[in-house]
Design an enzyme around this catalytic site. Sequence first.
Site, mmCIF file in Angstrom:
data_model
loop_
_atom_site.group_PDB
_atom_site.id
_atom_site.type_symbol
_atom_site.label_atom_id
_atom_site.label_comp_id
_atom_site.label_asym_id
_atom_site.label_seq_id
_atom_site.Cartn_x
_atom_site.Cartn_y
_atom_site.Cartn_z
ATOM 1 N N GLN A 181 0.822 -1.240 0.075
ATOM 2 C CA GLN A 181 0.008 -0.051 -0.135
ATOM 3 C C GLN A 181 0.711 1.188 -0.047
ATOM 4 O O GLN A 181 0.260 2.477 0.066
ATOM 5 C CB GLN A 181 -0.751 -0.002 1.213
ATOM 6 C CG GLN A 181 -1.823 -1.224 0.988
ATOM 7 C CD GLN A 181 -3.159 -1.094 0.107
ATOM 8 O OE1 GLN A 181 -3.179 -0.082 -0.607
ATOM 9 N NE2 GLN A 181 -3.699 -2.185 0.028
ATOM 10 N N ALA A 202 1.284 -5.513 -7.966
ATOM 11 C CA ALA A 202 1.296 -4.755 -9.574
ATOM 12 C C ALA A 202 -0.052 -3.979 -9.458
ATOM 13 O O ALA A 202 -0.357 -2.926 -9.900
ATOM 14 C CB ALA A 202 1.387 -5.549 -10.904
ATOM 15 N N CYS A 326 -10.452 -9.075 1.252
ATOM 16 C CA CYS A 326 -10.123 -10.691 1.366
ATOM 17 C C CYS A 326 -10.877 -11.164 2.732
ATOM 18 O O CYS A 326 -10.991 -12.212 3.012
ATOM 19 C CB CYS A 326 -8.759 -10.904 1.715
ATOM 20 S SG CYS A 326 -7.685 -9.855 0.511
HETATM 21 N N1 7TS Z 1 -0.628 -6.739 1.672
HETATM 22 C C1 7TS Z 1 -1.371 -5.578 1.795
HETATM 23 C C2 7TS Z 1 -0.954 -4.575 2.679
HETATM 24 C C3 7TS Z 1 -2.438 -5.460 1.076
HETATM 25 O O1 7TS Z 1 -3.237 -4.451 1.269
HETATM 26 C C4 7TS Z 1 -2.966 -6.748 0.098
HETATM 27 C C5 7TS Z 1 -4.175 -6.583 -0.457
HETATM 28 C C6 7TS Z 1 -2.079 -7.881 0.130
HETATM 29 C C7 7TS Z 1 -0.689 -7.739 0.736
HETATM 30 C C8 7TS Z 1 -2.463 -8.759 -0.604
HETATM 31 O O2 7TS Z 1 -1.938 -8.823 -2.268
HETATM 32 P P1 7TS Z 1 -2.192 -9.461 -3.197
HETATM 33 O O3 7TS Z 1 -1.099 -9.197 -4.327
HETATM 34 O O4 7TS Z 1 -1.832 -10.939 -2.764
HETATM 35 O O5 7TS Z 1 -3.513 -9.139 -3.778
HETATM 36 N N2 7TS Z 1 -5.224 -5.659 0.171
HETATM 37 C C9 7TS Z 1 -6.589 -5.697 -0.077
HETATM 38 C C10 7TS Z 1 -7.268 -4.828 0.573
HETATM 39 O O6 7TS Z 1 -7.070 -3.975 1.294
HETATM 40 N N3 7TS Z 1 -8.679 -5.020 0.156
HETATM 41 O O7 7TS Z 1 -8.659 -5.869 -0.777
HETATM 42 C C11 7TS Z 1 -7.152 -6.595 -0.977
#
Ligand code: 7TS
Length: 405
Positions: A181, A202, A326
């Site tokens: 983030q 990404a 999630c």
């Molecule tokens: N880490 C953080 C801080 C995140 O916000 C998210 C996704 C992930 C890891 C996971 O990322 P991905 O690449 O595996 O999808 N966060 C969120 C959210 O805040 N609302 O939906 C997904």
Amino acid sequence: MRVYLDNNATTMVAPEVVSEMEPYFSQKYGNPNSLHDFGRETHPGIQRAIDRIYTAINANDEDDIIITSCATESNNWVLKSVWVDKILNGDKNHIITTEVEHPSVLATCKFLESQGVKVTYLPVNHEGVVEAHIVNSFITNKTALVSVMWANNETGMIFPVKEIAEICRENGVLFHTDAVQAVGKIKVDVNEVKPDFMSMSAHKFHGPKGVGALYIKDSQALSPLLNGGEHMGGRRSGTLNVPYIVGMGKAIELATQNLEETTAKIRKLRDKLEDALLEIPDTFVVGSRDNRTPNTLLISIKGVEGEGMLWDLNRYGIGASTGSACASEDLEANTVMVAIGEDPELAHTGIRLSLSRYTTEEEIDYTIEHFKKAVDRLRNISSSYAKVAPTPGGEAAECHIPQHA
Ligand code: 7TS
């Protein structure tokens, strides 16, 4: 009107990213490991993408950047690799993280606990931030790793990662930060902060879903995730997803160039939205503005259940969130609001609004007007506490993601 204010969940893929990816589906589709021209003509695109990632985060040539499928993978990999290398095959037994990490860190830590690893979940202060000195007080000579996010996905609050990295270094403990983030929202400079590992994704910065990266300082050892061919130095085998890697490279370049200018515009719109919504009686926003990512705002509206609010906003065409997508299938309290010690009733009232560089002033004005309408409606339904109210023409509060093709 449709207004997308859930950019912390995912973002629109930038048109420039789509056009850079396109030839790698239909023309330059060779396997990068093939020796013929079809394979070799993918190399410049992959190299350019990796170079763009190095530049965007100010990594050195000695550092490593490994392509992964998402940040969930990067987070799992670091934690489990440290477990194998430093705990199962070493003399450590302890990992430190925070109460407010993304589930991809928290659930992995729970798994590691089930395997006998000692895990400390650091508390946060009233702003939802872990203070650096707290980290120091929990490190022991058995601590293998500290994992603390750079910015929180629900509140946007920025953590003191530079100080935490320094404390870890002084104590000979590895430091991992989940920068999902932070990248594209604030300056992320690994040469300045010096984490040992850093996760990125990404689709949070206008790139495609299903591709991420793991930064490794000084290319230090990490046990292989996928055994097979020699891809990614033998640590993550599998044919490279060339179009997505190319897309991630273009996306990170766009998201990090002119960062100050772009984020100033986003911040202005976010502040306008925040000021207007705070005019509604009995509301508050979690965390101070100047220590938050410029696009995020988590607002609590007393007496209005967050899920009900989400569905009312959805009826007006506004996409928001009650927290991490999630975790949003359950009517659970917002985890960060619980962690900061909020009253359990208020912890159910959080609505997260997250903007992007594509958000317009017209969209913000529309959101202000309809957000207020939704609050009035829901507060009228119940003067004390609005459970998920059936919204006229709305759907039940369900969020089922298709599991099988
Ligand atoms: N880490 C953080 C801080 C995140 O916000 C998210 C996704 C992930 C890891 C996971 O990322 P991905 O690449 O595996 O999808 N966060 C969120 C959210 O805040 N609302 O939906 C997904």
